[in-house]
Design an enzyme around this catalytic site. Structure first.
Site, mmCIF file in Angstrom:
data_model
loop_
_atom_site.group_PDB
_atom_site.id
_atom_site.type_symbol
_atom_site.label_atom_id
_atom_site.label_comp_id
_atom_site.label_asym_id
_atom_site.label_seq_id
_atom_site.Cartn_x
_atom_site.Cartn_y
_atom_site.Cartn_z
ATOM 1 C CG ASP A 292 -2.464 0.862 1.242
ATOM 2 O OD1 ASP A 292 -2.092 1.797 0.391
ATOM 3 O OD2 ASP A 292 -3.086 0.618 2.189
ATOM 4 C CD GLU A 494 -6.955 4.877 4.025
ATOM 5 O OE1 GLU A 494 -5.294 4.448 4.213
ATOM 6 O OE2 GLU A 494 -6.204 5.898 2.812
HETATM 7 C C1 BGC Z 1 -5.320 3.178 0.733
HETATM 8 C C2 BGC Z 1 -4.690 2.156 -0.357
HETATM 9 C C3 BGC Z 1 -4.840 2.887 -1.920
HETATM 10 C C4 BGC Z 1 -3.353 3.690 -1.661
HETATM 11 C C5 BGC Z 1 -3.760 4.550 -3.265
HETATM 12 C C6 BGC Z 1 -4.208 3.866 0.770
HETATM 13 O O1 BGC Z 1 -4.067 5.069 1.263
HETATM 14 O O2 BGC Z 1 -4.599 2.544 1.782
HETATM 15 O O3 BGC Z 1 -6.859 1.359 0.049
HETATM 16 O O4 BGC Z 1 -4.958 1.570 -2.536
HETATM 17 O O5 BGC Z 1 -3.849 4.513 -0.419
HETATM 18 O O6 BGC Z 1 -4.986 5.185 -3.481
#
Ligand code: BGC
Length: 836
Positions: A292, A494
């Site tokens: 990630d 998040e």
């Molecule tokens: C997230 C992911 C996402 C990535 C790219 C991260 O902060 O946890 O789910 O795919 O960002 O944008």
């Protein structure tokens, strides 16, 4: 196999620098096409809120111009080599192609879970793939196959269900929708894209719902609850898996990993056991494992510029945000290989996997993005066909929790008041991952074709019969037949949406504006207007008070841009019959108490499984208010529809509190320990009130008054036409725990001398540091008083608790609030045990 041979031949000719270039995936904002040529990068991603030229309204053609520029850059990189490696573009299309202007925005996954319709999910995947293809991209970081187990988690809504059953069914369906059916079957077609199962593994099971926290479950639970979407998604052919930011703290192996270089515990992105042994070796996954966003930087033995440990653990592609980081990783990884710290075999395995996925996606056969079938077709974005699927998904995701007296369906000929903080707020519908990471800064101008719930209602009943008044400023009884009250969470993503472990799940206490919704519902109840409440949220919350104040209540989750799907079900046809029934059923358990944040049904295949809360809860307090699978329809019986008055959660702590015995003085003849202030809005600002001389503000005029001696009472004249507040606040601002007065069934008492009776509701309240709790309307009691004489007034403290006042943290033990005119003086204010 022929393709494996071909891959082998390419890998054998690649330089170490070329191999490492394939393994690094920079972010669009931090890389140029020239750098993509120089470093021979294999892919790039556009993160949330990143657009070509920084233009949020970039068209499909502008996106394709950008993907073409990078594709060409990668071709140039191999111009003088005997082989070529096509470029690949990744994006987060998690509820439609949500980072692109004009795209269809489907409900977030939690709403799809309620729809219980895998075929619908497959069609959403197909539509999303077409829209991604229209912008020239190849790969989406979806589906999210977390099995979220704690409502406090800020990514709860990205998961389909608390139960692995739905997650498993939907994971396969979404992969088939995006990639086509059969193992990588139609991936080579121009309208298909590569899927990515995320976030391996246990992201939905972290302790206390902490985002990026540790999952403290046994391997058995990881396998049976959190891996469900991987078994089915990989079987359906998913070509990539994103490692989770979170960690695994295996309770059975704590502190005694058999091999310190191969830990059972720790961040998943650095776990060789989970990435290599389990996912690749045992489960046989032969596609790409990627990290990630900068997740390598969170692994203890790495830094932002050093990802060696993660690569050894089994990471094939590193998602790297900053230029300085990828530059460092590019150089350091090569050095680590030369120094023998990373075996070349591991690098070759990673590159083989990357090329395998590219080959399965037929990238060698596909022309540059701009020459593919759908590329640049802005008419594919948000096209009528896709919007119809979104509308259907919205309809199917609604879960009706209450419909007393059969208030629903509403007549399309009725006069409807649309109110509440979400009445006309598209962000509460679309949630996070909507043209930006948090989704908080978007508006209708960014979402062409989107409609708010107010707009959708207006569409059905007509402009004349729809009264939009989000803050309920001016409604009177008789002006409307029913109110649609749209309440719910503000957009988040998040960690920013994660509720700290000590926060309660009580909606009205999470934010000031949410408390305003409770006030609106109380006011509508007072006016006798029938209420349908639509709750927009990324998770179940404690909304029992709101449900009790509503005749009908439905959960609409985060429905996206097509609110018409809500109106479809809420309103009857002209003949009075429903056009669509409510088919949504809870894919999660709904909490009965303010603190039961992790109630989940036992999965069918693990009937003996109980959550830790249940284990410690023989009293059944963690039994859900509405169980998994619950949901009413138009054919539900009256007895089923009317859930009655649901008992409010009484904190056990409250029960144990010893009743107060002595009074607590707020204002008395000998003393006034509080600072009095007044203000014209409901924020904590405004003017200091004096007990010695008059003070004037636009909303209120105050002055000293005499009860037993000069200055021991305060007169206040509310001028009306705007909110006026007068309140006593602790001089040091420190809150007091006054629950003992509720335990003693106490009252707030005072003396009032009335000069002019209130013309509008006048509320008495107490507050914690959260200045928005409702109060008790004392206007009628005041009107019954004689003018010019001191008369006693009292309010029962349990009534204040009932409407949500937080008695545990009271820093304002007395407040009067009115928007109308009134003139009165107060003296001898105290909290007392019992009543007078
Ligand atoms: C997230 C992911 C996402 C990535 C790219 C991260 O902060 O946890 O789910 O795919 O960002 O944008």
């Amino acid at each position: 196999m022929e393709s494996e041979d071909r891959i082998g031949r390419i890998v054998a000719q690649m330089t170490l620098s070329e191999k490492v270039g394939q393994m690094i995936q920079p972010e669009l904002k931090e890389v140029t096409p020239e750098e993509a040529t120089a470093y021979k990068f294999g892919s790039v991603l556009n993160g949330a809120g990143v657009f070509p030229g920084g233009n949020r309204h970039a068209s499909a053609a502008e996106w394709v111009a950008t993907t073409d520029a990078f594709w060409n850059a990668a071709e140039r990189a191999y111009a003088d080599r005997p082989f070529r490696i096509p470029f690949m573009w990744a994006t987060d299309a998690v509820h439609g192609h949500n980072n692109v202007f004009g795209a269809t925005l489907f409900p977030h996954n939690i709403g799809l879970g309620a729809a219980g319709d895998a075929d619908l999910v497959r069609r959403i995947g197909r539509a999303t793939a077409r829209e991604i293809a229209a912008t020239g991209m190849d790969w989406t970081f979806a589906p999210n196959v977390a099995t979220p187990r704690d409502y406090r988690w800020g990514r709860y809504y990205e998961g389909y269900s608390e139960d692995p059953e739905i997650v498993a069914a939907y994971s396969a369906a979404m992969v088939e929708g995006l990639q086509g059916e059969g193992p990588a079957g139609q991936l080579g077609h121009d309208d298909r894209v590569i899927a990515c199962l995320k976030h391996w593994i246990g992201d939905g099971g972290t302790a206390f719902g902490v985002d990026r926290g540790d999952c403290r479950s046994s391997e058995d639970i990881l396998r049976n609850i959190h891996a469900a979407g991987y078994f089915s998604g990989l079987a359906a052919g998913a070509q990539s898996v994103m490692a989770s930011f979170s960690g695994w703290a295996n309770p059975l192996n704590y502190d005694h990993s058999p091999d310190p270089e191969c830990p059972y515990n720790g961040k998943i992105s650095g776990s060789r056991y989970l990435l290599t042994d389990v996912l690749k070796d045992i489960m046989g996954f032969d596609g790409i494992v990627l990290t990630d966003w900068d997740a390598h930087g969170e692994v203890p033995r790495c830094t932002l510029g050093d990802a060696g440990y993660c690569i050894n653990a089994g990471v094939d592609v590193l998602m790297v945000a900053a230029r300085a980081s990828w530059r460092s990783i590019h150089a350091l990884t090569q050095q680590q290989v030369r120094d023998g710290l990373i075996p070349i075999g591991r690098i070759d395995d990673a590159v083989t996997r990357i090329l395998r996925v590219k080959m399965r996606a037929r990238l060698w056969d596909k022309p540059r993005p701009g020459e593919r079938a759908l590329a640049g077709h802005s008419d594919v974005l948000g096209c009528a066909e896709h919007r119809a699927i979104a509308r259907e998904a919205v309809r199917k995701s609604l879960v009706l929790l209450k419909n007393s007296g059969g208030l629903l369906p509403l007549s399309p000929r009725s006069h409807i008041l649309v109110t509440g903080s979400g009445a006309n707020d598209i962000r509460k519908q679309t949630g996070g991952w909507t043209l930006s990471w948090q989704g908080t800064d978007v508006g209708l101008q960014d979402l062409p074709g989107a409609s708010t719930i107010a707009m959708a209602v207006r569409e059905v009943v007509g402009t004349d019969r729809c009264i939009l008044d989000p803050e309920l400023r001016s409604i009177e009884r008789g002006r409307c037949d029913a109110a649609i009250v749209v309440i719910g969470e503000d957009s988040y993503a998040e960690m920013r949406g994660t509720l700290r472990p000590w926060r309660s799940l009580e909606y009205s206490r999470l934010k000031k504006s949410y408390a305003g919704d409770l006030r609106t519902l109380r006011e509508l109840r007072r006016l006798g207007i029938p209420v349908v409440t639509i709750f927009l949220s990324g998770r179940p919350l404690y909304v029992t008070k709101e449900i009790n104040l509503s005749d009908a209540f439905l959960s609409a989750w985060l429905p996206g841009s097509d609110a018409a799907g809500i109106a479809d079900v809420l309103f009857a046809a002209e003949d009075g019959r429903p056009k669509y029934d409510f088919v949504g059923r809870l894919s999660v358990s709904w909490p009965r108490t303010k603190h039961s944040s992790a109630i989940n049904r036992a999965p069918r295949h693990m009937p003996a499984f109980v959550t830790p809360e249940e284990e410690q809860d023989p009293s059944g307090i963690h039994a859900p208010l509405f169980a998994y699978g619950y949901g009413l329809g138009y054919r539900s019986s009256p007895a089923e529809r009317d859930v009655g008055q649901i008992p409010l959660d009484r904190d056990e702590a409250d029960e144990a509190i010893a009743p107060a015995e002595a009074p607590f003085d707020v204002l008395s003849s000998p003393g006034n320990p509080f600072r009095w202030r007044m203000t014209g809005d409901n924020m904590w600002s405004g003017e200091e009130v004096s007990f010695a001389e008059p003070v004037d503000t636009p909303a209120v005029h105050t002055g000293p008054e005499c009860h037993l001696r000069a200055g021991d009472a305060l007169r206040m004249r509310f001028k009306g036409g705007m909110a006026g507040l007068v309140y006593a606040r602790a001089a040091d601002g420190a809150p007091r725990d006054l629950r003992a007065y509720a335990a003693a069934d106490g009252s707030i008492i005072c003396l009032v001398k009335l000069f002019a009776a209130p013309e509008a509701p006048l509320y008495m309240a107490c507050h914690d540091d959260y200045p928005s709790q409702p109060g008790i309307d004392i206007a009628a009691a005041l009107r019954a008083m004689p003018l010019g004489e001191w008369s006693p007034l009292s309010v029962r403290i349990r009534d204040l608790a009932e409407i949500g006042s937080d008695l545990e943290h009271v820093d304002t033990p007395f407040m009067l609030y009115s928007e109308g005119r009134a003139d009165l003086a107060v003296a001898e204010i105290r909290w007392i045990p019992g009543t007078v």
